[in-house]
Write an enzyme that holds these catalytic residues in place. Structure first.
Site, PDB file in Angstrom:
ATOM      1  N   SER A 179       0.838  -1.195   0.000  1.00 57.42           N
ATOM      2  CA  SER A 179       0.000   0.000   0.000  1.00 57.42           C
ATOM      3  C   SER A 179       0.880   1.255   0.000  1.00 57.42           C
ATOM      4  O   SER A 179       1.621   1.487  -0.948  1.00 57.42           O
ATOM      5  CB  SER A 179      -0.963  -0.035   1.189  1.00 57.42           C
ATOM      6  OG  SER A 179      -1.976   0.931   1.044  1.00 57.42           O
ATOM      7  N   ASP A 286      -9.344  -4.948  -5.390  1.00 55.20           N
ATOM      8  CA  ASP A 286      -8.845  -3.696  -4.834  1.00 55.20           C
ATOM      9  C   ASP A 286      -9.431  -2.533  -5.640  1.00 55.20           C
ATOM     10  O   ASP A 286      -9.413  -2.573  -6.881  1.00 55.20           O
ATOM     11  CB  ASP A 286      -7.315  -3.692  -4.942  1.00 55.20           C
ATOM     12  CG  ASP A 286      -6.653  -2.542  -4.218  1.00 55.20           C
ATOM     13  OD1 ASP A 286      -7.299  -1.524  -3.943  1.00 55.20           O
ATOM     14  OD2 ASP A 286      -5.439  -2.668  -3.934  1.00 55.20           O
ATOM     15  N   HIS A 316      -7.540  -5.220  -1.111  1.00 57.70           N
ATOM     16  CA  HIS A 316      -6.412  -4.395  -0.675  1.00 57.70           C
ATOM     17  C   HIS A 316      -5.954  -4.837   0.718  1.00 57.70           C
ATOM     18  O   HIS A 316      -6.746  -4.955   1.641  1.00 57.70           O
ATOM     19  CB  HIS A 316      -6.838  -2.930  -0.649  1.00 57.70           C
ATOM     20  CG  HIS A 316      -5.719  -1.962  -0.493  1.00 57.70           C
ATOM     21  ND1 HIS A 316      -5.042  -1.423  -1.568  1.00 57.70           N
ATOM     22  CD2 HIS A 316      -5.142  -1.427   0.610  1.00 57.70           C
ATOM     23  CE1 HIS A 316      -4.109  -0.600  -1.135  1.00 57.70           C
ATOM     24  NE2 HIS A 316      -4.147  -0.584   0.189  1.00 57.70           N
TER      25      HIS A 316
END
Length: 342
Positions: A179, A286, A316
């Site tokens: 991320s 995601d 995610h």
């Protein structure tokens, strides 16, 4: 309810509340909780005694007290040869979390034991107290510290860490992250490879970049962002809020820190031979799926070595949410193949 008396200032009020962990007040002050104990990963989590790994915390930047957690496998096979070094930056939208969070610790234990590799899981300054580029500059500081460790003993002197001296293969250094950490990894690679980027690593060799669901943004919504259910917590509303807290004041999501292809970003043609091979992992559920696919396509079109691995049915942050699940098992196999094939 009575109004403030004339001439008196109103009490500061909350203008941004990020999951209850970070509150930005109207006067610019910040309230922050670092109690992440409720963020427990799903399923089994390895303990420190489950895997043949030892770890310790190290300060890599004295002025700001920035730390990293170093993991070294202790199995017989790991001790027979020098190991690749994986410098890992955690996720959290540049606003939250730490290497100490249970899920990141569990993931680092697995990576160290199962690749195997020396894993350096680094913290960095968080927004909104420290807006970007603070996190990117801290990543440079982590690599500057590692570079000093790789210098000849006469130059490094007392700074040399015995674990690194004994076990690190400084010709196989990888930058990695999930991320926001994936975003940081991109910028480390760009700063290293672009002319005037300022990140000289010799005698280290940056052998590769592992980007897990990198946190990119942009003002124009992509189809995967627009279609993502609004009631899902790990979605566009949270991501947009974190960009508001993390980007320089007044910046939009088309700032180069968020959008790697926005005006002002380093052009792909300026990324020289020092730009390392990339492994990009993309969970297809995601909201950032389309951005990641576009990122990979543009780098491939520019002639860069990029491998895209799509994890069907995953969202995610799946590695942090369930570090010992089947998808995490597959992810570690993918990373191992990349690291040992680079």
């Amino acid at each position: 309810m009575s109004s403030p008396a004339a001439g008196t200032a109103a009490e500061p009020h909350v203008v941004e509340d990020c999951l209850g962990f970070v509150q930005l007040l109207s006067d610019g002050t910040v309230r922050r909780s670092t109690d992440y104990s409720m963020l427990r990963p799903i399923g089994r989590v390895p303990s420190d005694t489950d895997l043949p790994v030892q770890w310790k915390d190290v300060v890599y930047e004295d002025t700001r007290g920035l730390r990293l957690r170093m993991y070294r496998p202790t199995g017989a096979a790991a001790g027979e040869t020098k190991l690749p070094v994986l410098v890992y930056f955690h996720g959290g939208g540049f606003c939250l979390l730490s290497f100490e969070v249970a899920s990141f610790h569990a993931g680092a234990l697995r990576l160290a034991a199962e690749l195997p590799a020396l894993v350096l899981s680094a913290d960095y300054r968080l927004a909104p107290e420290h807006r970007l580029p603070a996190a990117l500059d801290d990543a440079e500081s982590a690599f500057a510290w590692l570079r000093a460790q790789a210098a000849p003993p006469s130059a490094a002197g007392a700074e040399s860490d015995p674990w690194l001296a004994e076990s690190a293969d400084f010709a196989r250094v990888f930058v990695a992250g999930d991320s926001a950490g994936g975003n940081i990894s991109h910028h480390v690679a760009v700063r290293h490879a672009s002319s005037g980027g300022g990140l000289s690593l010799a005698p280290l060799r940056l052998a590769g970049c592992v980007m897990l669901w990198p946190y990119f943004g942009g003002e124009e919504p992509t189809p995967s962002e627009a279609a993502f259910p609004a009631d899902q917590p790990m979605g566009t509303a949270l991501f947009d809020q974190m960009w508001r807290l993390a980007l320089p004041a007044g910046a939009t999501k088309d700032h180069p820190f968020a959008n790697p292809f926005a005006p002002g970003s380093v052009p792909l043609r300026d990324l020289g031979a020092a730009f390392p091979p990339l492994l990009v992992v993309d969970p297809d559920q995601d909201p950032l799926h389309d951005r990641v696919v576009d990122y990979v396509a543009r780098l491939k079109a520019a002639g860069k070595a990029v491998e895209l691995v799509v994890f069907a049915g995953q969202g995610h942050g799946f590695f942090a949410m369930e570090p010992c699940g089947e998808a995490a098992d597959d992810l570690i196999r993918v990373i191992r193949r990349f690291v040992y094939g680079a």
